[in-house]
Design an enzyme around this catalytic site. Structure first.
Site, PDB file in Angstrom:
ATOM      1  N   PHE A  99       7.991 -11.167  -2.430  1.00  0.00           N
ATOM      2  CA  PHE A  99       8.925 -12.252  -1.820  1.00  0.00           C
ATOM      3  C   PHE A  99       7.858 -13.539  -2.104  1.00  0.00           C
ATOM      4  O   PHE A  99       8.194 -14.340  -2.681  1.00  0.00           O
ATOM      5  CB  PHE A  99       9.234 -11.877  -0.414  1.00  0.00           C
ATOM      6  CG  PHE A  99       9.872 -12.922   0.127  1.00  0.00           C
ATOM      7  CD1 PHE A  99      10.792 -13.957  -0.290  1.00  0.00           C
ATOM      8  CD2 PHE A  99       9.379 -13.056   1.561  1.00  0.00           C
ATOM      9  CE1 PHE A  99      11.243 -14.799   0.432  1.00  0.00           C
ATOM     10  CE2 PHE A  99      10.009 -14.182   2.335  1.00  0.00           C
ATOM     11  CZ  PHE A  99      10.963 -14.980   1.750  1.00  0.00           C
TER      12      PHE A  99
ATOM     13  N   ASP B  20       0.321  -6.900  -9.395  1.00  0.00           N
ATOM     14  CA  ASP B  20       1.074  -6.059  -8.450  1.00  0.00           C
ATOM     15  C   ASP B  20       1.160  -4.509  -8.799  1.00  0.00           C
ATOM     16  O   ASP B  20       1.109  -4.493  -9.991  1.00  0.00           O
ATOM     17  CB  ASP B  20       2.609  -6.872  -8.435  1.00  0.00           C
ATOM     18  CG  ASP B  20       3.165  -6.475  -6.931  1.00  0.00           C
ATOM     19  OD1 ASP B  20       3.090  -7.560  -6.331  1.00  0.00           O
ATOM     20  OD2 ASP B  20       3.464  -5.302  -6.689  1.00  0.00           O
TER      21      ASP B  20
ATOM     22  N   ALA C 164       3.887  -3.010  -8.259  1.00  0.00           N
ATOM     23  CA  ALA C 164       5.277  -2.916  -8.786  1.00  0.00           C
ATOM     24  C   ALA C 164       5.328  -4.129  -9.948  1.00  0.00           C
ATOM     25  O   ALA C 164       4.920  -5.177 -10.039  1.00  0.00           O
ATOM     26  CB  ALA C 164       6.227  -3.127  -7.714  1.00  0.00           C
TER      27      ALA C 164
ATOM     28  N   ALA D 125       0.015  -6.882  -0.071  1.00  0.00           N
ATOM     29  CA  ALA D 125      -0.173  -6.196   1.122  1.00  0.00           C
ATOM     30  C   ALA D 125       0.922  -5.198   1.481  1.00  0.00           C
ATOM     31  O   ALA D 125       1.946  -5.279   1.006  1.00  0.00           O
ATOM     32  CB  ALA D 125       0.020  -7.223   2.417  1.00  0.00           C
TER      33      ALA D 125
ATOM     34  N   TYR E 240      -1.322  -2.758  11.227  1.00  0.00           N
ATOM     35  CA  TYR E 240      -1.353  -3.832  10.317  1.00  0.00           C
ATOM     36  C   TYR E 240      -1.883  -5.142  10.981  1.00  0.00           C
ATOM     37  O   TYR E 240      -2.715  -5.790   9.997  1.00  0.00           O
ATOM     38  CB  TYR E 240       0.359  -4.172  10.196  1.00  0.00           C
ATOM     39  CG  TYR E 240       0.600  -5.617   9.607  1.00  0.00           C
ATOM     40  CD1 TYR E 240       0.456  -5.693   8.161  1.00  0.00           C
ATOM     41  CD2 TYR E 240       0.999  -6.612  10.104  1.00  0.00           C
ATOM     42  CE1 TYR E 240       0.971  -6.723   7.491  1.00  0.00           C
ATOM     43  CE2 TYR E 240       1.602  -7.666   9.542  1.00  0.00           C
ATOM     44  CZ  TYR E 240       1.523  -7.788   7.992  1.00  0.00           C
ATOM     45  OH  TYR E 240       1.861  -8.910   7.318  1.00  0.00           O
TER      46      TYR E 240
ATOM     47  N   LYS F 280      -5.453  -7.033   9.168  1.00  0.00           N
ATOM     48  CA  LYS F 280      -5.457  -8.490   8.646  1.00  0.00           C
ATOM     49  C   LYS F 280      -6.520  -9.205   9.496  1.00  0.00           C
ATOM     50  O   LYS F 280      -7.143  -9.896   8.909  1.00  0.00           O
ATOM     51  CB  LYS F 280      -4.101  -9.053   8.918  1.00  0.00           C
ATOM     52  CG  LYS F 280      -2.706  -8.405   7.917  1.00  0.00           C
ATOM     53  CD  LYS F 280      -2.946  -9.241   6.720  1.00  0.00           C
ATOM     54  CE  LYS F 280      -1.649  -8.689   5.980  1.00  0.00           C
ATOM     55  NZ  LYS F 280      -1.632  -9.787   4.551  1.00  0.00           N
TER      56      LYS F 280
ATOM     57  N   ARG G   6      10.828 -14.396  17.854  1.00  0.00           N
ATOM     58  CA  ARG G   6       9.818 -14.318  16.710  1.00  0.00           C
ATOM     59  C   ARG G   6       9.978 -15.851  16.319  1.00  0.00           C
ATOM     60  O   ARG G   6      10.947 -16.794  16.602  1.00  0.00           O
ATOM     61  CB  ARG G   6      10.258 -13.657  15.568  1.00  0.00           C
ATOM     62  CG  ARG G   6      10.037 -12.208  15.672  1.00  0.00           C
ATOM     63  CD  ARG G   6       8.503 -11.960  15.540  1.00  0.00           C
ATOM     64  NE  ARG G   6       8.554 -10.133  15.635  1.00  0.00           N
ATOM     65  CZ  ARG G   6       8.561  -9.552  16.842  1.00  0.00           C
ATOM     66  NH1 ARG G   6       8.526 -10.167  17.792  1.00  0.00           N
ATOM     67  NH2 ARG G   6       8.460  -8.334  16.869  1.00  0.00           N
TER      68      ARG G   6
ATOM     69  N   GLY H 225       4.508  -0.952  17.850  1.00  0.00           N
ATOM     70  CA  GLY H 225       3.709  -1.778  17.313  1.00  0.00           C
ATOM     71  C   GLY H 225       4.487  -3.303  17.322  1.00  0.00           C
ATOM     72  O   GLY H 225       3.786  -4.383  16.697  1.00  0.00           O
TER      73      GLY H 225
HETATM   74  N1  LIG Z   1       7.144 -11.721   5.094  1.00  0.00           N
HETATM   75  C1  LIG Z   1       6.707 -12.412   6.367  1.00  0.00           C
HETATM   76  O1  LIG Z   1       7.502 -12.457   7.158  1.00  0.00           O
HETATM   77  C2  LIG Z   1       5.412 -12.459   6.617  1.00  0.00           C
HETATM   78  C3  LIG Z   1       4.769 -12.864   7.617  1.00  0.00           C
HETATM   79  C4  LIG Z   1       3.217 -13.112   7.563  1.00  0.00           C
HETATM   80  C5  LIG Z   1       2.607 -12.648   6.637  1.00  0.00           C
HETATM   81  N2  LIG Z   1       2.952 -12.058   5.586  1.00  0.00           N
HETATM   82  C6  LIG Z   1       2.259 -11.558   4.667  1.00  0.00           C
HETATM   83  O2  LIG Z   1       2.700 -12.156   3.292  1.00  0.00           O
HETATM   84  C7  LIG Z   1       2.204 -11.485   2.179  1.00  0.00           C
HETATM   85  C8  LIG Z   1       3.535 -11.288   1.370  1.00  0.00           C
HETATM   86  O3  LIG Z   1       4.433 -10.673   2.203  1.00  0.00           O
HETATM   87  P1  LIG Z   1       6.144 -10.501   1.536  1.00  0.00           P
HETATM   88  O4  LIG Z   1       6.993 -10.872   2.549  1.00  0.00           O
HETATM   89  O5  LIG Z   1       5.825 -11.216   0.157  1.00  0.00           O
HETATM   90  O6  LIG Z   1       5.897  -9.031   1.182  1.00  0.00           O
HETATM   91  P2  LIG Z   1       6.560  -8.116  -0.102  1.00  0.00           P
HETATM   92  O7  LIG Z   1       6.327  -6.687   0.425  1.00  0.00           O
HETATM   93  O8  LIG Z   1       7.739  -8.767  -0.694  1.00  0.00           O
HETATM   94  O9  LIG Z   1       5.275  -8.480  -1.259  1.00  0.00           O
HETATM   95  C9  LIG Z   1       3.934  -7.762  -1.255  1.00  0.00           C
HETATM   96  C10 LIG Z   1       3.710  -7.302  -2.728  1.00  0.00           C
HETATM   97  O10 LIG Z   1       2.517  -6.783  -2.616  1.00  0.00           O
HETATM   98  C11 LIG Z   1       2.564  -5.534  -3.315  1.00  0.00           C
HETATM   99  N3  LIG Z   1       1.735  -4.575  -3.084  1.00  0.00           N
HETATM  100  C12 LIG Z   1       1.874  -3.517  -1.894  1.00  0.00           C
HETATM  101  N4  LIG Z   1       0.706  -2.780  -2.132  1.00  0.00           N
HETATM  102  C13 LIG Z   1       0.013  -3.032  -3.366  1.00  0.00           C
HETATM  103  C14 LIG Z   1      -0.958  -2.394  -3.801  1.00  0.00           C
HETATM  104  N5  LIG Z   1      -1.725  -1.461  -3.245  1.00  0.00           N
HETATM  105  N6  LIG Z   1      -1.202  -2.980  -4.972  1.00  0.00           N
HETATM  106  C15 LIG Z   1      -1.009  -4.032  -5.577  1.00  0.00           C
HETATM  107  N7  LIG Z   1       0.084  -4.764  -5.138  1.00  0.00           N
HETATM  108  C16 LIG Z   1       0.604  -4.194  -3.810  1.00  0.00           C
HETATM  109  C17 LIG Z   1       4.053  -5.198  -3.454  1.00  0.00           C
HETATM  110  O11 LIG Z   1       4.400  -4.435  -4.658  1.00  0.00           O
HETATM  111  C18 LIG Z   1       4.782  -6.552  -3.204  1.00  0.00           C
HETATM  112  O12 LIG Z   1       5.300  -7.100  -4.577  1.00  0.00           O
HETATM  113  C19 LIG Z   1       1.673 -10.234   2.618  1.00  0.00           C
HETATM  114  O13 LIG Z   1       0.224 -10.257   2.624  1.00  0.00           O
HETATM  115  C20 LIG Z   1       2.146 -10.144   4.011  1.00  0.00           C
HETATM  116  O14 LIG Z   1       1.386  -9.575   4.916  1.00  0.00           O
HETATM  117  C21 LIG Z   1       4.436 -12.023   5.428  1.00  0.00           C
END
Ligand SMILES: NC(=O)c1ccc[n+]([C@@H]2O[C@H](COP(=O)([O-])OP(=O)(O)OC[C@H]3O[C@@H](n4cnc5c(N)ncnc54)[C@H](O)[C@@H]3O)[C@@H](O)[C@H]2O)c1
Length: 316
Positions: free
Chosen positions: A13, A33, A35, A75, A144, A148, A211, A269
């Site tokens: 995302f 990635d 995926a 992540a 988690y 971080k 939140r 959590g």
């Molecule tokens: N969405 C939120 O509300 C939010 C809030 C705070 C922080 N974050 C952080 O923002 C970042 C992005 O989150 P997001 O919402 O886009 O999540 P998401 O799950 O859509 O994207 C995470 C991406 O990381 C990839 N990934 C996971 N494990 C992997 C691995 N072992 N090797 C390579 N790629 C891997 C997944 O395939 C995915 O495309 C993350 O670090 C998350 O912790 C998100």
């Protein structure tokens, strides 16, 4: 010569949105990635399908690429999964971050931008004063959040040893078009899609859990400013607490959903209340959230409505 960027999590995302913005800004972008990229493939991006935990191959890629800036966004992004599969979470979110940073420093990367977390760094009872800020004690209540926090500390070590500049964003809850509605995180995406399909909706807790929701376009702007501005650590948020119950009501109104919500027990959590003060990001990176919750949610619902219509046409 165009600056070279490595974006991890580029199929996700936030990573997908950041990748598109960097291409538009003139970066030469490599996406990493586990995926493959969702949706349309952008020929301007070199996509590498790789598990971030594969230290050998990640180091080789970074060495070959010599990125000017690394945007580390990949992540294991779910609190619930981190409690069920702690090893996966620690390996993905803490260890792989350290190893990626070491590889980047060795390859001469100038700036390492890390997406940490805002809300999940705090636990129960909620901080005395909300919105919390960067001075509030870090006390995660999930694996988690702890991973971080550990990653942030490791980045400090690498930065001190190597001189690589590190910027850390601590976003609250990010939402908007393109968020995965099938995962275990992202209540707005999950509920919006379920309502548009007329499916039952289950909320965790009693609806009073709060939140702080920050829109994706604002988040992307923060990432760009964190890369160009002073290396620092900032909350990326609105400072406003929004309850799960009021998300349900807003989405029900926008989608015409008339069924009541079901409630399930809180998940381990998950914290009860959180909001984060965006004042430091305004000071350091000249960043402010511009999209209001009402507007952001309306845009998100429109996007899910369009994407469901496209899916419907493809299946008919
Ligand atoms: N969405 C939120 O509300 C939010 C809030 C705070 C922080 N974050 C952080 O923002 C970042 C992005 O989150 P997001 O919402 O886009 O999540 P998401 O799950 O859509 O994207 C995470 C991406 O990381 C990839 N990934 C996971 N494990 C992997 C691995 N072992 N090797 C390579 N790629 C891997 C997944 O395939 C995915 O495309 C993350 O670090 C998350 O912790 C998100």
């Amino acid at each position: 010569m165009a600056p070279r960027a490595l974006v991890t999590g580029s199929s996700g995302f936030v990573g997908g949105h950041v990748t598109r913005r960097l291409v538009a800004d003139g970066f030469e972008v490599t996406g990493l990635d586990v995926a493959p990229p969702a949706g349309t493939f952008d020929p301007a991006v070199r996509e590498v399908t790789l598990d971030i935990r594969d230290q050998q191959r990640v180091s080789t890629l970074v060495e070959e690429l010599r990125p000017d800036v690394v945007f580390h966004i990949a992540a294991q992004a779910s609190v619930a999964v981190s409690m069920r599969e702690p090893r996966t979470d620690v390996e993905t979110n803490a260890l792989a971050t350290l190893e990626l940073a070491l590889a980047a420093a060795a390859a001469g990367t100038r700036r390492f931008v890390f997406i940490s977390t805002g809300g999940a760094l705090h636990g129960e009872p909620p901080p005395d004063q909300l919105p919390a800020n960067e001075e509030t004690a870090v006390a995660p209540m999930s694996v988690y959040g702890a991973s971080k926090a550990a990653a942030e500390i490791y980045l400090g070590v690498v930065s001190q040893q190597s001189g690589m500049e590190v910027s850390i964003l601590r976003p609250s809850n990010i939402y908007g078009p393109g968020q995965n509605p099938h995962g275990e995180a992202g209540v707005i995406a999950i509920v919006a899609r379920a309502m548009l399909q007329g499916e039952p909706v289950t909320l965790f807790g009693d609806g009073s859990q709060t939140r702080d929701y920050v829109y994706i376009d604002d988040t992307v702007e923060a990432v760009i400013r964190a890369a160009a501005g002073a290396p620092d650590v900032c909350d990326i948020s609105t400072g406003i607490e929004i309850s799960t119950g009021s998300i349900f009501e807003t989405l029900a109104r926008l989608t015409g959903y008339e069924r009541p919500s079901n409630y399930a027990d809180d998940r381990p959590g998950d914290i009860q209340r959180i909001a984060l003060d965006p004042a430091k990001a305004a000071r350091v990176w000249d960043w402010r959230p511009l999209v209001t919750f009402e507007d952001g949610v309306a845009r998100t619902v429109d996007w899910f409505r369009d994407s469901l219509a496209t899916e419907g046409q493809a299946n008919s």
